[in-house]
Each structure stands twice: as C-alpha cells, then as structure tokens.
Motif scaffolding. Sequence first.
Motif, PDB file in Angstrom:
ATOM      1  N   UNK A 146     -16.288  -3.914  14.271  1.00 47.50           N
ATOM      2  CA  UNK A 146     -17.607  -4.331  14.732  1.00 47.50           C
ATOM      3  C   UNK A 146     -18.632  -4.033  13.643  1.00 47.50           C
ATOM      4  N   UNK A 147     -19.693  -4.844  13.603  1.00 48.62           N
ATOM      5  CA  UNK A 147     -20.702  -4.602  12.566  1.00 48.62           C
ATOM      6  C   UNK A 147     -22.118  -4.632  13.132  1.00 48.62           C
ATOM      7  N   UNK A 148     -22.989  -3.908  12.407  1.00 52.03           N
ATOM      8  CA  UNK A 148     -24.418  -3.929  12.667  1.00 52.03           C
ATOM      9  C   UNK A 148     -25.156  -3.876  11.348  1.00 52.03           C
ATOM     10  N   UNK A 149     -26.474  -3.905  11.407  1.00 50.96           N
ATOM     11  CA  UNK A 149     -27.295  -3.840  10.198  1.00 50.96           C
ATOM     12  C   UNK A 149     -28.144  -2.578  10.219  1.00 50.96           C
ATOM     13  N   UNK A 150     -28.238  -1.914   9.067  1.00 51.55           N
ATOM     14  CA  UNK A 150     -29.101  -0.754   8.936  1.00 51.55           C
ATOM     15  C   UNK A 150     -30.547  -1.201   8.727  1.00 51.55           C
ATOM     16  N   UNK A 151     -31.446  -0.217   8.679  1.00 55.33           N
ATOM     17  CA  UNK A 151     -32.865  -0.524   8.464  1.00 55.33           C
ATOM     18  C   UNK A 151     -33.097  -1.184   7.126  1.00 55.33           C
ATOM     19  N   UNK A 152     -32.242  -0.867   6.133  1.00 51.38           N
ATOM     20  CA  UNK A 152     -32.382  -1.491   4.814  1.00 51.38           C
ATOM     21  C   UNK A 152     -31.434  -2.666   4.619  1.00 51.38           C
ATOM     22  N   UNK A 153     -30.950  -3.236   5.727  1.00 47.40           N
ATOM     23  CA  UNK A 153     -30.221  -4.494   5.668  1.00 47.40           C
ATOM     24  C   UNK A 153     -28.787  -4.426   5.214  1.00 47.40           C
ATOM     25  N   UNK A 154     -28.147  -3.257   5.304  1.00 45.69           N
ATOM     26  CA  UNK A 154     -26.751  -3.119   4.890  1.00 45.69           C
ATOM     27  C   UNK A 154     -25.831  -3.354   6.084  1.00 45.69           C
ATOM     28  N   UNK A 155     -24.776  -4.125   5.878  1.00 45.97           N
ATOM     29  CA  UNK A 155     -23.805  -4.372   6.940  1.00 45.97           C
ATOM     30  C   UNK A 155     -22.875  -3.165   7.038  1.00 45.97           C
ATOM     31  N   UNK A 156     -22.896  -2.512   8.197  1.00 42.32           N
ATOM     32  CA  UNK A 156     -22.060  -1.330   8.413  1.00 42.32           C
ATOM     33  C   UNK A 156     -21.136  -1.573   9.595  1.00 42.32           C
ATOM     34  N   UNK A 157     -20.089  -0.753   9.675  1.00 37.47           N
ATOM     35  CA  UNK A 157     -19.056  -0.928  10.687  1.00 37.47           C
ATOM     36  C   UNK A 157     -19.279   0.082  11.804  1.00 37.47           C
ATOM     37  N   UNK A 158     -19.670  -0.425  12.965  1.00 34.06           N
ATOM     38  CA  UNK A 158     -19.913   0.443  14.112  1.00 34.06           C
ATOM     39  C   UNK A 158     -19.846  -0.382  15.384  1.00 34.06           C
ATOM     40  N   UNK A 159     -19.155   0.137  16.373  1.00 35.12           N
ATOM     41  CA  UNK A 159     -19.128  -0.531  17.672  1.00 35.12           C
ATOM     42  C   UNK A 159     -20.423  -0.298  18.432  1.00 35.12           C
ATOM     43  N   UNK A 160     -21.001   0.888  18.274  1.00 41.69           N
ATOM     44  CA  UNK A 160     -22.193   1.267  19.023  1.00 41.69           C
ATOM     45  C   UNK A 160     -23.446   0.834  18.276  1.00 41.69           C
ATOM     46  N   UNK A 161     -24.441   0.415  19.026  1.00 42.61           N
ATOM     47  CA  UNK A 161     -25.704   0.030  18.398  1.00 42.61           C
ATOM     48  C   UNK A 161     -26.561   1.258  18.071  1.00 42.61           C
ATOM     49  N   UNK A 162     -26.208   2.406  18.663  1.00 45.41           N
ATOM     50  CA  UNK A 162     -26.858   3.678  18.342  1.00 45.41           C
ATOM     51  C   UNK A 162     -25.772   4.714  18.043  1.00 45.41           C
ATOM     52  N   UNK A 163     -26.122   5.776  17.348  1.00 45.17           N
ATOM     53  CA  UNK A 163     -25.158   6.834  17.067  1.00 45.17           C
ATOM     54  C   UNK A 163     -24.611   7.388  18.386  1.00 45.17           C
ATOM     55  N   UNK A 164     -23.307   7.497  18.456  1.00 47.42           N
ATOM     56  CA  UNK A 164     -22.648   7.876  19.706  1.00 47.42           C
ATOM     57  C   UNK A 164     -22.336   9.370  19.720  1.00 47.42           C
ATOM     58  N   UNK A 165     -22.956  10.140  20.625  1.00 45.61           N
ATOM     59  CA  UNK A 165     -22.705  11.581  20.683  1.00 45.61           C
ATOM     60  C   UNK A 165     -21.249  11.945  20.974  1.00 45.61           C
ATOM     61  N   UNK A 166     -20.461  11.009  21.503  1.00 40.89           N
ATOM     62  CA  UNK A 166     -19.061  11.304  21.805  1.00 40.89           C
ATOM     63  C   UNK A 166     -18.222  11.526  20.547  1.00 40.89           C
ATOM     64  N   UNK A 167     -18.704  10.992  19.423  1.00 41.85           N
ATOM     65  CA  UNK A 167     -17.907  11.183  18.196  1.00 41.85           C
ATOM     66  C   UNK A 167     -18.793  11.276  16.947  1.00 41.85           C
ATOM     67  N   UNK A 168     -19.975  11.829  17.098  1.00 39.92           N
ATOM     68  CA  UNK A 168     -20.885  11.940  15.960  1.00 39.92           C
ATOM     69  C   UNK A 168     -21.445  13.349  15.865  1.00 39.92           C
TER      70      UNK A 168
END
Length: 330
Positions: free
Chosen positions: A60-82
């Motif tokens: 899964x991918x999302x975009x950071x504030x500076x426009x970088x494509x990163x791999x994350x299922x969650x749209x926010x940092x997930x406390x279950x594994x962060x």
Amino acid sequence: MKYTLLASALLLAGCSAIMPTARQHFDLEAHRGGRGLAPENTLAAFSNAVDMGVTTLELDIGLTADGVVVISHDTSLNPDHTRDASGAWLAPKSGAPIRTLTLAQLQTYDVGRINPASNYGKLFALQAPRDGERIPTLASLFAQVQARGADAATVRFNIETKIDPSKPDETAAPEPMVRALLAEIDKANMANRVTIQSFDWRTLTLVGKLAPQLPRAYLTTARTLKDKRWTDGLDAASFASVPQMVRAASANAPGPVIWSPAFADLTPEVIREAHKLGLKVLPWTVNQRADMQRLMDWGADGIITDYPDILRDLMRERGLSLPPPGKNAS
C-alpha cells in the motif's frame, strides 16, 4: 498390445481426474509482504517473501508532506506497530497522519515489531520482529528488488493507493497520488511488473487515462460497493452483478483488469461469470488453508495472503508451478 494401450490410456485418464493440473500463472501474493511472517510493508518483509518465492509483493502507498511515495497501509502512524525515537510505543489514537509528516520525520519511527499488548499483536503473535525497520519509500523497494538481479527478476508488485473518499482530508487527493506513483514506476522502469489496485475507483480511472496499459485491480467489499464515492459514481443497483459493474468501470482503458473482492463474497458461479467477462479474480485476504483450497477449486486466478508459506505449500501439493525462491532461501 491394443489392450495394453487401452489400459494405459484409461489409467492416465483416471489419474488426470484426481491429480491437479499444473497451471503456470497462479498468482501467489504476499499481503503487505507477508505480515504473518514479518513486519508488514517493510523491506524486511518484502525480502523475506522474495527469499521464499512469491509471484507478487502486495503493498500500500501514501504520500508524505514533501510528496514522497511511501509504503504504508495506514493513513496515520499505527500505535499497534510503531515506536518513537526513544523506543516507546505510540499512545492509542495518537499517530500523526502520514501526509502531515516529511520523509525525514517519518524515518524517526520504528515499525519493526508489533506491540504484543495490542489486539493486532495477538492476531499475528508468530510474526518475527525486525527492530529498526522504517516505513520505506516505494523507490527503496524497487531498488532492493533490482539489486537482487536475476534472483528477483520475475517478482511483480500489486500496489494499492490508500485513499478514503469519505475522509478526503486524511490523504493526498487521487490525482497527485496517482501521478506521484506513476512517476516512481517510470523512474524505476517497472511498468511491466506493476498492477495498481484500489477500493477508490477514482484512482483506477485516472490510471486508465494516464497509463492505460497498466493492469488495474478493482478492490471491493459490500460496504464500498454501496457507496458511489468509492465506485467513481457507479451505482451498484444498476448492475446485475459485481463483475458486470467492474467490467463497466474498466471499459476506459485496454490494460488487463482484475476483480479483487473480499474472499467471503465469492462463489463458483460469480468466478465463472467474471472469467466470461474477461476478468481475472484475485481474492483477499485468505489466511486459512481450507479457504485457500476452496478458492483454488473454484478457479481463482491467485490469492492474496498474509501467509505465503502456507499457500506455497498448497500449490506444491497441487502440482502448480511455483515462483522461484530467492538465493537466500534455505
């Protein structure tokens, strides 16, 4: 001689009735890199899946504030594994949206282990931790796979755009996300190895316009199909079946089309209908061996699973062609 030949033919026919026929293109997909085995959507998980031997890395991918494509299922940092820079688990519901963080800020968090006290941790209690893993960029995954050369030359990527049209402020909008994703694919020269998937069909419509030859996978659940925000305006009530709806949604581009439903929504009849319409069927997320067996019997073209090791063993038992394991495999 005639009796011998006839007996041999009957024996072979009987064997073919009970022995599986090898298929060359059953798609073994490691969901989030195989999160039942290694931390989800990390380079460690993807490397482990390649070592084992899978057809496709699902991510899964999302975009950071500076426009970088990163791999994350969650749209926010997930406390279950962060964990933060001090090693402390994030407090429940405290994770910042990924779109509000720069890549540099994002890289301060460790996603290499599940919080064992969480429900998520109990669900994947056998996952092997990899402390120090960061949320990776898509470019770093492409580079990792390319660096393995022939060892991973056939591995594909099934990339989901994580966008929720009912929560437009949580992520980048469809067009900037799709354009950034396509730019990374082009930069790495990976277009011939990528499928783009989404529950938000607006992104797939854009892919059909901007990169029409790319395969697209239409993800579905009963919930999203009832909400036209997810289906790019299509009304499910106007169609006799979900395969017909997917076929209509995908009519704007010539690239291969996949229907990727929640596996419990499938029946043998609807799989046959999808095939008649020219759709491949790739269900998610299938983790129980009995469910895998049933879907294979029904004719699914592949399976997305958190446990690619189980699916690989089942494919071997059935005589299916296996994706080659990496050089680091035992």
